[in-house]
Write a protein that holds these residues in place. Structure first.
Motif: not given
Length: 51
Positions: A1-3, A34-42, A46-48
């Protein structure tokens, strides 16, 4: 869903990431994006895995 939201934010950030690194005053903002995008993607990955 968060994708879906992460994908939209990433696509919306692409123009800024193409322009900001070429400005000395704005290169820090490109790094922050870029750092924020990396945090969101990680976080998304993790949640998936937990489901």
């Amino acid at each position: 869903m968060a994708l879906v939201p992460v994908t939209l934010v990433t696509l919306a950030s692409v123009p800024a990431l193409l322009v900001l690194p070429f400005s000395r005053r704005r290169s820090g903002q490109a790094t922050t994006i870029m750092q924020q995008l990396i945090v969101w993607t990680r976080g998304l990955l993790v949640t998936s895995r937990e489901r």
